[in-house]
Design a protein around this motif. Structure first.
Motif, PDB file in Angstrom:
ATOM      1  N   LYS A 149      -5.495  32.271  13.372  1.00 29.11           N
ATOM      2  CA  LYS A 149      -5.241  31.228  14.370  1.00 29.11           C
ATOM      3  C   LYS A 149      -5.169  31.783  15.792  1.00 29.11           C
ATOM      4  O   LYS A 149      -5.155  31.014  16.751  1.00 29.11           O
ATOM      5  N   LYS A 159     -10.908  34.532  21.694  1.00 26.08           N
ATOM      6  CA  LYS A 159     -11.664  33.861  20.642  1.00 26.08           C
ATOM      7  C   LYS A 159     -13.147  34.195  20.731  1.00 26.08           C
ATOM      8  O   LYS A 159     -13.763  34.108  21.791  1.00 26.08           O
ATOM      9  N   ASP A 162     -15.609  30.160  15.976  1.00 21.82           N
ATOM     10  CA  ASP A 162     -14.919  29.426  14.923  1.00 21.82           C
ATOM     11  C   ASP A 162     -15.459  29.839  13.563  1.00 21.82           C
ATOM     12  O   ASP A 162     -16.665  30.074  13.406  1.00 21.82           O
ATOM     13  N   GLN A 163     -14.563  29.917  12.594  1.00 28.38           N
ATOM     14  CA  GLN A 163     -14.997  30.236  11.234  1.00 28.38           C
ATOM     15  C   GLN A 163     -15.531  28.974  10.562  1.00 28.38           C
ATOM     16  O   GLN A 163     -14.858  27.939  10.522  1.00 28.38           O
ATOM     17  N   ARG A 164     -16.759  29.047  10.055  1.00 33.73           N
ATOM     18  CA  ARG A 164     -17.369  27.923   9.350  1.00 33.73           C
ATOM     19  C   ARG A 164     -17.775  28.376   7.954  1.00 33.73           C
ATOM     20  O   ARG A 164     -18.108  29.542   7.732  1.00 33.73           O
ATOM     21  N   TRP A 238     -18.192  32.276   3.917  1.00 32.98           N
ATOM     22  CA  TRP A 238     -18.112  32.321   5.371  1.00 32.98           C
ATOM     23  C   TRP A 238     -19.533  32.462   5.913  1.00 32.98           C
ATOM     24  O   TRP A 238     -20.310  33.288   5.449  1.00 32.98           O
ATOM     25  N   LEU A 260     -15.501  23.486   9.390  1.00 29.55           N
ATOM     26  CA  LEU A 260     -14.554  24.338  10.107  1.00 29.55           C
ATOM     27  C   LEU A 260     -13.304  24.518   9.251  1.00 29.55           C
ATOM     28  O   LEU A 260     -12.775  23.546   8.703  1.00 29.55           O
ATOM     29  N   THR A 261     -12.821  25.753   9.154  1.00 31.13           N
ATOM     30  CA  THR A 261     -11.632  26.022   8.343  1.00 31.13           C
ATOM     31  C   THR A 261     -10.339  25.944   9.156  1.00 31.13           C
ATOM     32  O   THR A 261      -9.254  25.933   8.580  1.00 31.13           O
ATOM     33  N   GLY A 262     -10.464  25.915  10.476  1.00 30.60           N
ATOM     34  CA  GLY A 262      -9.279  25.968  11.330  1.00 30.60           C
ATOM     35  C   GLY A 262      -8.973  27.373  11.803  1.00 30.60           C
ATOM     36  O   GLY A 262      -8.152  27.575  12.699  1.00 30.60           O
ATOM     37  N   ASP A 263      -9.627  28.365  11.178  1.00 29.79           N
ATOM     38  CA  ASP A 263      -9.484  29.747  11.615  1.00 29.79           C
ATOM     39  C   ASP A 263     -10.653  30.123  12.528  1.00 29.79           C
ATOM     40  O   ASP A 263     -11.624  29.377  12.658  1.00 29.79           O
ATOM     41  N   ALA A 264     -10.559  31.288  13.133  1.00 30.00           N
ATOM     42  CA  ALA A 264     -11.625  31.766  14.004  1.00 30.00           C
ATOM     43  C   ALA A 264     -11.625  33.280  13.997  1.00 30.00           C
ATOM     44  O   ALA A 264     -10.689  33.927  13.519  1.00 30.00           O
ATOM     45  N   TRP A 266     -11.425  36.661  16.173  1.00 27.59           N
ATOM     46  CA  TRP A 266     -10.756  36.994  17.426  1.00 27.59           C
ATOM     47  C   TRP A 266     -10.983  38.462  17.783  1.00 27.59           C
ATOM     48  O   TRP A 266     -11.019  39.325  16.909  1.00 27.59           O
TER      49      TRP A 266
END
Length: 294
Positions: A149, A159, A162-164, A238, A260-264, A266
């Motif tokens: 996050k 960032k 985004d993780q997809r 991923w 989108l998982t909500g994570d990214a 970084w």
């Protein structure tokens, strides 16, 4: 300052390492002692302080309310000590020490690194493939590549992407998939019995994750990708880790859409202190590579 004479600095370092790394085992490995010896060291230091710094729970050591305040200041102090030592060390601005998860390092980063080297022959990149979370500036690391996050304390997080995720499988198996509901009749590959990303991908299609059938389970995401490539089932991959196999055709994404998982991803560096000039060059290159891959 005089109070420091009655407290073991070695013990304070032990407390900070356990809190930062989340447990006795990784902290013991970093400090070069056994978990038992480290536990005793912490107990002695708590006795010197006159209060418990950690709760002892079934899940391990967890900072007490006061312990959390102590740890926060210890972390800043240790970072300052590391920065002071760095000032006395020979500058190596041409070397970048990068920490990354083993799977990301082996399946994505290592294959693209020659392009950075070709563009910046004056910079040497050393990859540290470790699963545990390290702290740039404190662990001899210049850059940490993390997924999450981005809300980590004591570091600077920029960032990248985004993780997809999307379902992937072998081309032969993809011939049996034309609509999302077809997934309910095929083996579903799991990593440690988890279904990471499946809920996010399925909900827009009106499918509950509980409807998914059983399938092979593996303890590593890389093995799950290999299993999908060999035709053992469908895996929610991923995008960054699957993109090269999708490009080569050994894996297929049979259905459109990325979730989108909500994570990214970084780009993590020390929150304070001097940054090597090469850090910005590596960040710019990495950002471009990740966007091109996506």
């Amino acid at each position: 300052m005089r109070d420091l004479n009655r407290i073991s600095l070695v013990g304070l370092r032990a407390i900070e390492a356990v809190a930062r790394l989340g447990g006795l085992v990784p902290a013991a490995a970093e400090l070069g002692v056994t978990p038992g010896a480290l536990s005793q060291r912490i107990s002695r230091t708590e006795a010197q302080l006159g209060l418990p710094v950690f709760h002892r729970t079934a899940q391990g050591l967890r900072p007490t309310e006061t312990g959390a305040l102590i740890v926060a200041r210890l972390s800043r102090g240790m970072a300052e000590l590391a920065a002071a030592i760095a000032l006395a060390s020979p500058a190596q601005d041409d070397v970048l020490n990068v920490s990354a998860a083993p799977l990301f390092a082996s399946r994505w980063l290592i294959w693209r690194l020659p392009r950075f080297t070709a563009a910046h022959p004056d910079i040497r990149v050393r990859i540290e493939p470790v699963s545990r979370m390290v702290t740039p500036g404190l662990d001899g690391i210049d850059i940490g590549l993390r997924v999450g996050k981005g809300d980590w304390s004591g570091v600077r997080a920029e960032k990248l992407l985004d993780q997809r995720v999307m379902p992937v499988c072998a081309p032969a198996l993809a011939a049996r998939i034309t609509v999302p509901s077809d997934l309910l009749s095929l083996p579903i590959i799991r990593e440690n019995d988890r279904l990471h990303g499946w809920r996010e991908w399925l909900v827009p299609h009106g499918i509950d994750v509980g409807q998914l059938p059983d399938g092979p389970e593996y303890a590593d995401g890389g093995l799950c990708l290999d299993a999908a490539t060999s035709g053992q089932g469908v895996f929610m991959a991923w995008e960054t880790l699957a993109i090269d196999r999708l490009t080569k055709g050994s894996l297929t994404a049979p259905l459109p859409g990325r979730a989108l998982t909500g994570d990214a991803y970084w780009f993590v560096t020390a929150s304070e202190g001097r940054r090597k000039p090469a850090v910005a060059r590596f960040r710019d290159w990495l950002t471009k590579e990740m966007k091109q891959a996506a």
